[in-house]
Design an enzyme around this catalytic site. Structure first.
Site: not given
Ligand code: NCD
Ligand code: ZN
Length: 346
Positions: A14, A16-18, A42, A100, A137, A175, A220, A248, A252, A264
């Site tokens: 899980h 987030h690579l943006r 996302n 997802k 989620h 998560h 989150l 996760d 940011h 978050a």
């Protein structure tokens, strides 16, 4: 005392690579230690179709520095309008590893998520047929439900009904943050797994709120009280193959974290493995780190365990990396609150 541990190269189930500059800045931290990662969809706008996943995958591969290898396992962002044929085609061609589910409004960039769970029934049935896992989620967004209760309520109101209606659907509770989540996963015979993050093994809600507010610990699902953290540690270090690592890691910029309405997410990609070695050693379970970080997730996703290895060595405790600079601004690395004696050998 053990001072070296060698594992099959871990995967992150899980992540987030943006995109764009942020992706180029954070991708090496993951590719340095992990062979594969389930890449969250996302983005703004979200990765909804197979065509969008193809193009996101190409952008990830183009951002990978020369000499590094990494396999992104793509996901589609489920909406009420998702076409079951598009999902089936993307799965059949090996493009996506999962779909997802974000309840609308549950977290960062989830506005296009699902409001009416009846509307996704056809796509879930199709996924059950073709063996495509659903990553969930697991939080309700009902404003009447306290944020610390949202995972437990989601299990009762949404997840359990979905699993009863679609018993062949393979589901990953992403998560998990509660003993309720751990218990629910353990109650299922087959087809249900859960990822556990690095930070939820280390912090409880006091770390966020006691003695001053610490936005870098806000993520989150939000960290819960201590008894839940202890349940997560027992699950992660207990050797049960239904629990596996999903960091996760969610970068940011500090500008977006340290604001009146801060984002978050904890950025854990750079120091996850040293932190996990510390946690597993504390639990006298170093020999189980391999299952949690390198084997259980691959088994759930029906993929081979990675053939190469990484080695962690134990030395003098030192602070971990504090931050990375990106063209968008500084991103602070998760601070576990202790120095790191374990490091990944070059
Ligand atoms: C994630 C993000 O920033 O994209 N944030 C987080 O706190 N985990 C979204 C998510 O996985 O909920
Ligand atoms: Zn996430």
């Amino acid at each position: 005392m053990r001072t070296t541990i060698t594992l099959p190269r871990p995967d992150d189930w899980h992540l987030h690579l943006r995109d764009d500059a942020m992706m180029r800045a954070v991708l090496p931290a993951t590719a340095r230690h992990f062979a594969r990662a389930i890449v969250m969809p996302n983005l703004v706008p979200p990765v909804v179709t197979g065509a969008q996943a193809t193009s996101y995958r190409a952008r990830i591969m183009a951002a990978l520095p020369d000499g590094m290898t990494f396999e992104p396992l793509m996901t589609l962002y489920l909406t009420e309008d998702t076409d079951p044929d598009d999902v089936a085609a993307a799965h059949a061609e090996g493009l996506i590893a999962a779909v997802k589910l974000y309840p609308a409004g549950a977290t960062t960039n989830s506005a296009s998520g699902v409001r009416d769970f009846d509307r996704i029934r056809p796509v879930l049935e199709r996924m059950a047929e073709i063996g495509c896992p659903l990553c969930v989620h697991g939080e309700v967004t009902d404003p009447g439900v306290d944020i610390f209760d949202r995972e437990a309520v989601f299990i009762d109101r949404v997840l359990d009904p979905i699993r009863r209606a679609t018993p062949d659907l393979r589901v990953v509770m992403e998560h998990i943050t509660t003993a309720d989540g751990v218990d629910y996963v353990k109650s299922a015979d087959t087809g249900l797994g859960a990822t556990i993050t690095t930070h939820h093994l280390v912090i409880n809600r006091n770390h966020i709120l006691a003695g001053g507010i610490r936005p870098h610990y806000y993520c989150l699902p939000v960290a819960k009280r201590e008894k839940h953290r202890l349940a997560l540690r027992a699950a992660a270090t207990g050797g049960d193959a239904r629990f596996f690592l999903g960091t996760d890691s969610a970068p940011h910029t500090d500008a977006n974290k340290l604001s009146p309405c801060g984002c978050a997410g904890c950025f854990t990609a750079p120091n996850t493995l040293p932190i996990l070695a510390h946690v597993f050693e504390q639990e006298d379970a170093l020999d189980r780190l391999e299952g949690f970080a390198s084997r259980h997730g691959a088994e759930f996703y029906r993929l081979p365990v990675n053939g190469d290895t990484i080695t962690l060595t134990k030395g003098t405790p030192e602070p971990g990396p504090a931050r990375i600079d990106t063209p968008d601004g500084v991103v602070t690395v998760f601070d576990p609150g202790f120095d790191l004696a374990w490091r990944v050998a070059d």
